[in-house]
Design a protein around this motif. Structure first.
Motif, PDB file in Angstrom:
ATOM      1  N   VAL A 115      15.714  26.675  10.187  1.00  0.00           N
ATOM      2  CA  VAL A 115      15.948  26.264  11.581  1.00  0.00           C
ATOM      3  C   VAL A 115      16.881  25.062  11.577  1.00  0.00           C
ATOM      4  CG1 VAL A 115      14.871  25.469  13.711  1.00  0.00           C
ATOM      5  CG2 VAL A 115      13.637  27.055  12.225  1.00  0.00           C
ATOM      6  N   LYS A 116      17.929  25.135  12.395  1.00  0.00           N
ATOM      7  CA  LYS A 116      18.862  24.013  12.503  1.00  0.00           C
ATOM      8  C   LYS A 116      18.244  22.897  13.333  1.00  0.00           C
ATOM      9  CE  LYS A 116      23.105  26.473  11.767  1.00  0.00           C
ATOM     10  NZ  LYS A 116      24.500  26.559  12.072  1.00  0.00           N
ATOM     11  N   GLU A 117      18.697  21.671  13.089  1.00  0.00           N
ATOM     12  CA  GLU A 117      18.132  20.510  13.781  1.00  0.00           C
ATOM     13  C   GLU A 117      18.491  20.472  15.273  1.00  0.00           C
ATOM     14  OE1 GLU A 117      19.674  16.651  12.602  1.00  0.00           O
ATOM     15  OE2 GLU A 117      21.583  17.555  12.053  1.00  0.00           O
ATOM     16  N   ASN A 118      19.372  21.338  15.734  1.00  0.00           N
ATOM     17  CA  ASN A 118      19.721  21.392  17.155  1.00  0.00           C
ATOM     18  C   ASN A 118      19.032  22.550  17.869  1.00  0.00           C
ATOM     19  OD1 ASN A 118      21.167  23.506  16.096  1.00  0.00           O
ATOM     20  ND2 ASN A 118      23.147  22.864  16.913  1.00  0.00           N
ATOM     21  N   THR A 119      18.026  23.147  17.214  1.00  0.00           N
ATOM     22  CA  THR A 119      17.260  24.264  17.776  1.00  0.00           C
ATOM     23  C   THR A 119      15.786  23.891  17.802  1.00  0.00           C
ATOM     24  OG1 THR A 119      18.838  25.815  16.792  1.00  0.00           O
ATOM     25  CG2 THR A 119      16.730  26.723  17.506  1.00  0.00           C
ATOM     26  N   THR A 120      15.115  24.162  18.916  1.00  0.00           N
ATOM     27  CA  THR A 120      13.684  23.847  18.989  1.00  0.00           C
ATOM     28  C   THR A 120      12.888  24.846  18.159  1.00  0.00           C
ATOM     29  OG1 THR A 120      13.211  25.207  20.931  1.00  0.00           O
ATOM     30  CG2 THR A 120      13.928  22.933  21.332  1.00  0.00           C
ATOM     31  N   VAL A 121      11.684  24.443  17.800  1.00  0.00           N
ATOM     32  CA  VAL A 121      10.798  25.318  17.039  1.00  0.00           C
ATOM     33  C   VAL A 121      10.495  26.582  17.847  1.00  0.00           C
ATOM     34  CG1 VAL A 121       8.495  25.480  15.997  1.00  0.00           C
ATOM     35  CG2 VAL A 121       9.812  23.359  15.785  1.00  0.00           C
ATOM     36  N   LEU A 122      10.286  26.424  19.158  1.00  0.00           N
ATOM     37  CA  LEU A 122      10.020  27.572  20.021  1.00  0.00           C
ATOM     38  C   LEU A 122      11.205  28.538  20.033  1.00  0.00           C
ATOM     39  CD1 LEU A 122       8.290  29.076  22.138  1.00  0.00           C
ATOM     40  CD2 LEU A 122       9.326  27.604  23.880  1.00  0.00           C
ATOM     41  N   GLU A 123      12.418  28.026  20.208  1.00  0.00           N
ATOM     42  CA  GLU A 123      13.607  28.878  20.234  1.00  0.00           C
ATOM     43  C   GLU A 123      13.781  29.628  18.913  1.00  0.00           C
ATOM     44  OE1 GLU A 123      16.592  25.960  21.050  1.00  0.00           O
ATOM     45  OE2 GLU A 123      16.395  26.157  23.218  1.00  0.00           O
ATOM     46  N   GLY A 125      11.446  30.534  16.801  1.00  0.00           N
ATOM     47  CA  GLY A 125      10.463  31.609  16.744  1.00  0.00           C
ATOM     48  C   GLY A 125      10.830  32.777  17.634  1.00  0.00           C
ATOM     49  N   GLU A 126      11.350  32.474  18.819  1.00  0.00           N
ATOM     50  CA  GLU A 126      11.761  33.535  19.741  1.00  0.00           C
ATOM     51  C   GLU A 126      12.943  34.324  19.184  1.00  0.00           C
ATOM     52  OE1 GLU A 126      10.392  31.938  24.105  1.00  0.00           O
ATOM     53  OE2 GLU A 126      12.327  31.271  23.357  1.00  0.00           O
ATOM     54  N   GLU A 127      13.852  33.634  18.478  1.00  0.00           N
ATOM     55  CA  GLU A 127      14.988  34.327  17.868  1.00  0.00           C
ATOM     56  C   GLU A 127      14.522  35.309  16.800  1.00  0.00           C
ATOM     57  OE1 GLU A 127      17.745  31.336  16.529  1.00  0.00           O
ATOM     58  OE2 GLU A 127      18.206  30.720  18.583  1.00  0.00           O
ATOM     59  N   GLU A 128      13.345  35.054  16.220  1.00  0.00           N
ATOM     60  CA  GLU A 128      12.763  35.970  15.232  1.00  0.00           C
ATOM     61  C   GLU A 128      12.057  37.143  15.917  1.00  0.00           C
ATOM     62  OE1 GLU A 128      12.933  35.870  11.760  1.00  0.00           O
ATOM     63  OE2 GLU A 128      14.462  34.356  12.219  1.00  0.00           O
ATOM     64  N   GLY A 129      11.922  37.071  17.247  1.00  0.00           N
ATOM     65  CA  GLY A 129      11.275  38.147  17.985  1.00  0.00           C
ATOM     66  C   GLY A 129       9.780  37.939  18.185  1.00  0.00           C
ATOM     67  N   TRP A 130       9.277  36.734  17.905  1.00  0.00           N
ATOM     68  CA  TRP A 130       7.857  36.457  18.058  1.00  0.00           C
ATOM     69  C   TRP A 130       7.548  36.066  19.490  1.00  0.00           C
ATOM     70  CZ3 TRP A 130       8.594  32.786  13.426  1.00  0.00           C
ATOM     71  CH2 TRP A 130       8.704  33.531  12.249  1.00  0.00           C
ATOM     72  N   ASP A 131       6.396  36.461  19.963  1.00  0.00           N
ATOM     73  CA  ASP A 131       5.951  36.133  21.316  1.00  0.00           C
ATOM     74  C   ASP A 131       5.117  34.857  21.251  1.00  0.00           C
ATOM     75  OD1 ASP A 131       5.439  36.255  24.014  1.00  0.00           O
ATOM     76  OD2 ASP A 131       3.792  37.689  23.810  1.00  0.00           O
ATOM     77  N   LEU A 132       5.788  33.720  21.257  1.00  0.00           N
ATOM     78  CA  LEU A 132       5.107  32.428  21.159  1.00  0.00           C
ATOM     79  C   LEU A 132       4.748  31.918  22.554  1.00  0.00           C
ATOM     80  CD1 LEU A 132       7.350  30.758  18.430  1.00  0.00           C
ATOM     81  CD2 LEU A 132       5.200  31.987  18.133  1.00  0.00           C
ATOM     82  N   PRO A 133       3.638  31.189  22.673  1.00  0.00           N
ATOM     83  CA  PRO A 133       3.230  30.705  23.995  1.00  0.00           C
ATOM     84  C   PRO A 133       4.113  29.563  24.491  1.00  0.00           C
ATOM     85  CG  PRO A 133       1.734  29.875  22.313  1.00  0.00           C
ATOM     86  CD  PRO A 133       2.680  30.816  21.625  1.00  0.00           C
ATOM     87  N   TYR A 134       4.373  29.546  25.798  1.00  0.00           N
ATOM     88  CA  TYR A 134       5.087  28.450  26.448  1.00  0.00           C
ATOM     89  C   TYR A 134       4.900  28.583  27.954  1.00  0.00           C
ATOM     90  CZ  TYR A 134       8.731  31.711  27.842  1.00  0.00           C
ATOM     91  OH  TYR A 134       9.415  32.753  28.407  1.00  0.00           O
ATOM     92  N   ALA A 135       5.249  27.522  28.690  1.00  0.00           N
ATOM     93  CA  ALA A 135       5.217  27.583  30.154  1.00  0.00           C
ATOM     94  C   ALA A 135       6.427  26.850  30.726  1.00  0.00           C
ATOM     95  CB  ALA A 135       3.917  27.014  30.713  1.00  0.00           C
ATOM     96  N   CYS A 136       6.458  25.529  30.613  1.00  0.00           N
ATOM     97  CA  CYS A 136       7.481  24.751  31.330  1.00  0.00           C
ATOM     98  C   CYS A 136       8.797  24.583  30.574  1.00  0.00           C
ATOM     99  CB  CYS A 136       6.926  23.379  31.684  1.00  0.00           C
ATOM    100  SG  CYS A 136       6.752  22.252  30.265  1.00  0.00           S
ATOM    101  N   ARG A 137       8.777  24.596  29.244  1.00  0.00           N
ATOM    102  CA  ARG A 137       9.943  24.349  28.396  1.00  0.00           C
ATOM    103  C   ARG A 137      10.550  22.967  28.620  1.00  0.00           C
ATOM    104  NH1 ARG A 137      12.242  28.546  25.509  1.00  0.00           N
ATOM    105  NH2 ARG A 137      11.466  30.607  25.986  1.00  0.00           N
ATOM    106  N   GLU A 138       9.752  22.027  29.131  1.00  0.00           N
ATOM    107  CA  GLU A 138      10.242  20.682  29.423  1.00  0.00           C
ATOM    108  C   GLU A 138       9.400  19.597  28.756  1.00  0.00           C
ATOM    109  OE1 GLU A 138      12.940  19.916  31.298  1.00  0.00           O
ATOM    110  OE2 GLU A 138      13.380  22.039  31.592  1.00  0.00           O
ATOM    111  N   GLY A 139       8.374  19.962  28.001  1.00  0.00           N
ATOM    112  CA  GLY A 139       7.502  18.963  27.378  1.00  0.00           C
ATOM    113  C   GLY A 139       6.527  18.341  28.359  1.00  0.00           C
ATOM    114  N   GLN A 140       6.255  19.052  29.455  1.00  0.00           N
ATOM    115  CA  GLN A 140       5.399  18.501  30.501  1.00  0.00           C
ATOM    116  C   GLN A 140       4.069  19.227  30.625  1.00  0.00           C
ATOM    117  OE1 GLN A 140       7.973  18.642  33.911  1.00  0.00           O
ATOM    118  NE2 GLN A 140       9.188  16.920  33.194  1.00  0.00           N
TER     119      GLN A 140
END
Length: 195
Positions: A115-123, A125-140
């Motif tokens: 994972v590059k340092e300019n990519t979030t952990v969530l992004e 995982g999603e690029e790998e095709g995994w269905d990871l949990p999220y809601a706001c995508r803002e850290g809130q």
């Protein structure tokens, strides 16, 4: 046989229904929509705040997260200061050709990826095709929380671009918000784990 009275009564009812169907009617018109007027009237009864808060769900609330504004701060930045601060604070602004790459082991998925340092952990995982949990995508919120199992403080391994939900105690236990977590080292993480 056929009763003449019943036949006449049936024909009369059908004729009455046809006449009523084609008549002009009462020409009822719906009343005027006053919902916007009502909202404006309600909003005028609530005092205005100094500035709007993005996560404020109440009309006119305006509560500030602890530590969001320094004591005595007027909230004004010098010209150009906000752009420079934003550019250095946001890891996603790092160009791909300059971004370092780290190995992250997704424990539950059973895979280690780069994972590059300019990519979030969530992004990542999603690029790998995994269905990871999220809601706001803002850290809130903590819908995307994960637990770094490598040990130590989570910020030894990631940089939160924004984080309004996890305190130092949770981060000391290794918890992170994957939607705003940018890697700064190799680590292992269990996704879908919240404090």
């Amino acid at each position: 046989m056929v009763d003449a009275l019943g036949l006449g009564l049936g024909a009369g009812i059908v004729l009455l229904v046809v006449l009523l169907h084609f008549s002009r009617g009462t020409e009822w018109t719906p009343t005027e929509d006053i919902s916007n007027e009502l909202l404006e009237r309600r909003a005028s009864t609530v005092p205005e705040t100094d500035f709007p808060e993005p996560m404020n769900r109440s009309i006119g609330g305006g509560g500030v997260a602890a530590g969001a504004v320094a004591a005595g701060s007027e909230g004004e930045l010098e010209e150009g200061e906000d752009e420079a601060e934003e550019a250095t604070d946001d890891p996603s602004a790092i160009p791909d050709d300059e971004a370092e790459t780290y190995e992250i082991e997704f424990v539950k998925e059973g895979t280690t990826i780069e994972v590059k340092e300019n990519t979030t952990v969530l992004e990542a995982g999603e690029e790998e095709g995994w269905d990871l949990p999220y809601a706001c995508r803002e850290g809130q919120c903590i819908s995307c929380a994960g637990h770094i199992t490598s040990g130590g403080h989570s910020e030894d391994y990631i940089k939160h671009h924004t984080n309004e939900m996890l305190g130092d105690a949770e981060m000391s236990d290794g918890y992170t918000l994957t939607c705003v977590a940018y890697p700064v080292s190799d680590f292992s993480i269990e996704t879908g784990e919240s404090p």
